[in-house]
Write a protein that holds these residues in place. Structure first.
Motif, PDB file in Angstrom:
ATOM      1  N   THR A   1      -9.092  -7.795  -8.888  1.00 52.49           N
ATOM      2  CA  THR A   1      -8.795  -6.540  -7.863  1.00 52.49           C
ATOM      3  C   THR A   1      -8.916  -7.985  -6.679  1.00 52.49           C
ATOM      4  O   THR A   1      -7.947  -7.371  -6.039  1.00 52.49           O
ATOM      5  N   ALA A   2      -9.533  -9.159  -6.542  1.00 51.87           N
ATOM      6  CA  ALA A   2      -9.341 -10.150  -5.450  1.00 51.87           C
ATOM      7  C   ALA A   2      -7.799 -10.764  -6.119  1.00 51.87           C
ATOM      8  O   ALA A   2      -7.091 -10.964  -4.485  1.00 51.87           O
ATOM      9  N   PHE A   3      -7.736 -10.932  -7.304  1.00 51.34           N
ATOM     10  CA  PHE A   3      -5.901 -11.618  -7.577  1.00 51.34           C
ATOM     11  C   PHE A   3      -5.395 -11.097  -7.041  1.00 51.34           C
ATOM     12  O   PHE A   3      -4.572 -11.257  -6.483  1.00 51.34           O
ATOM     13  N   THR A   4      -5.057  -9.505  -7.179  1.00 51.64           N
ATOM     14  CA  THR A   4      -4.010  -7.985  -6.718  1.00 51.64           C
ATOM     15  C   THR A   4      -4.077  -8.247  -5.159  1.00 51.64           C
ATOM     16  O   THR A   4      -3.174  -7.764  -4.448  1.00 51.64           O
ATOM     17  N   TYR A   5      -5.340  -8.957  -5.116  1.00 48.80           N
ATOM     18  CA  TYR A   5      -5.273  -8.931  -2.944  1.00 48.80           C
ATOM     19  C   TYR A   5      -4.288  -9.615  -2.741  1.00 48.80           C
ATOM     20  O   TYR A   5      -3.542  -9.271  -1.460  1.00 48.80           O
ATOM     21  N   ARG A   6      -4.008 -10.302  -3.016  1.00 46.40           N
ATOM     22  CA  ARG A   6      -2.969 -11.755  -2.681  1.00 46.40           C
ATOM     23  C   ARG A   6      -0.965 -11.041  -3.238  1.00 46.40           C
ATOM     24  O   ARG A   6      -0.868 -10.532  -2.190  1.00 46.40           O
ATOM     25  N   ASN A   7      -1.355 -10.132  -4.122  1.00 49.48           N
ATOM     26  CA  ASN A   7      -0.088  -9.349  -3.785  1.00 49.48           C
ATOM     27  C   ASN A   7       0.204  -8.376  -2.996  1.00 49.48           C
ATOM     28  O   ASN A   7       0.734  -8.336  -2.841  1.00 49.48           O
TER      29      ASN A   7
END
Ligand SMILES: C[S@@+](CC[C@H](N)C(=O)[O-])C[C@H]1O[C@@H](n2cnc3c(N)ncnc32)[C@H](O)[C@@H]1O
Length: 326
Positions: A97-103
């Motif tokens: 989820t933290a990774f997808t926040y960037r997108n």
């Protein structure tokens, strides 16, 4: 409908709490607190700035995830259960989820472009492994619903397209001793599949096929082809192509099963599915959440008949369709 300024601002600023939580997860603050630690102790252990760490920990207290006694921070019940990696209930999904926040930060660009504008690939092997582990935990949790939604009589060989850890193949093989399965997934993932399958003691009945489902041959002779949490990754055209591939691979009388979020025809219900469509827009090239009408249409166009639908969860359903006998 909303009427007040406060209600609008609450939505506009909601990301701040979620970003603070994700930062605390990424910095391993919850696992570092231990039985209770000061900000200076935690900052030293995780290698962060003491003042900023203290401010972030304060917010965890205001979010009711931690308590503060004097200078000492202590995990609350939800943090201990869900945010510390050693428990069964650990939310390993939050790293993804933290990774997808960037997108998500580029959502406006994606809506302009009609597709994600930044790389959608896993950024490291650790991220890939954590995602597959998170999927494994989720799928294990609702495997019983999935098994109950399928008629397994006459099923000898299953193809589990994008089967990830193999959690559903494992559950289906455990439910029916006569079934063997092939899990098709990307290079790098199938080694993890084999690890989870070996842990379940099913290496003799569950094999792997490595490659992209868009390019790799499916093989033939299956009685059931399962697409679980796969169609939302792909565009409509790719899904039409996949259903045709599955139709060629399945035996006459065999079944193609699509397990996914199923949207109402106006795409508003369930509301989480409407939000998930945005998640797919920012994180994939052409993914989306689809309606029952759309998925049924692909299956029928591929040549299937006798469509059946079963609700498997709050947002998910199983759509099955049979390849005619002749
Ligand atoms: C959302 S997970 C679903 C996993 C599993 N089917 C389940 O329901 O728990 C998506 C899976 O599709 C795999 N995947 C994504 N793109 C793929 C591709 N082009 N070819 C094969 N597998 C792919 C991922 O590696 C991952 O295991």
């Amino acid at each position: 409908m909303l009427t007040t300024q406060k209600e609008v601002l609450d939505i506009a600023l909601a990301w701040q709490g979620s970003r603070a939580l994700l930062a605390a997860v990424e910095l391993n603050l919850f696992s570092t607190v231990g039985e209770g630690s000061t900000a200076a102790e935690i900052a030293e252990r995780v290698g962060t700035d003491t003042r900023c760490t203290e401010r972030l920990l304060n917010v965890m207290v205001t979010l009711d995830l931690m308590s503060k006694q004097g200078e000492v921070f202590i995990n609350g019940p939800a943090a201990s259960q869900y945010l510390v990696p050693d428990g069964n209930d650990y939310l390993s999904m939050l790293h993804h989820t933290a990774f997808t926040y960037r997108n998500w930060g580029a959502l406006d660009q994606a809506v302009r472009a009609g597709t994600s504008t930044i790389s959608t690939a896993w950024d490291s092997d650790e991220h890939r492994d954590a995602f597959i582990e998170a999927m494994h935990r989720r799928s294990r949790g609702d495997a019983e619903n999935l098994v109950n939604s399928l008629d397994l009589s006459g099923v000898d060989h299953l193809l589990d397209v994008g089967g990830g850890s193999g959690a559903y193949s494992i559950a289906l093989c455990q439910a029916n001793k006569g079934i063997k399965s092939t899990v098709l997934d990307l290079p790098g993932v199938t080694q993890l599949t084999r690890k989870y399958v070996a842990e379940a003691g099913l290496s003799e009945r569950i094999g792997t096929r490595e490659g992209s489902y868009l390019e790799t041959e499916f093989g033939a002779g299956y009685d059931l082809v399962l697409f679980s949490a796969i169609v939302h990754i792909n565009s409509e055209q790719e899904n039409q192509f996949l259903m045709h591939k599955a139709f060629e691979a399945v035996n006459p009388g065999g079944v193609i099963a699509v397990h996914d979020f199923i949207m109402s025809e106006d795409r508003l219900t369930p509301a989480k599915g409407a939000m998930f469509a945005l998640n797919m827009i920012v994180n994939t090239r052409g993914g989306d959440t689809y309606t029952k009408g759309e998925i049924s249409g692909w299956l029928m166009d591929a040549g299937c008949e006798t469509l059946h639908s079963t609700r498997t969860g709050e947002m998910t359903s199983m759509l099955t369709a049979r390849k005619p006998l002749a």
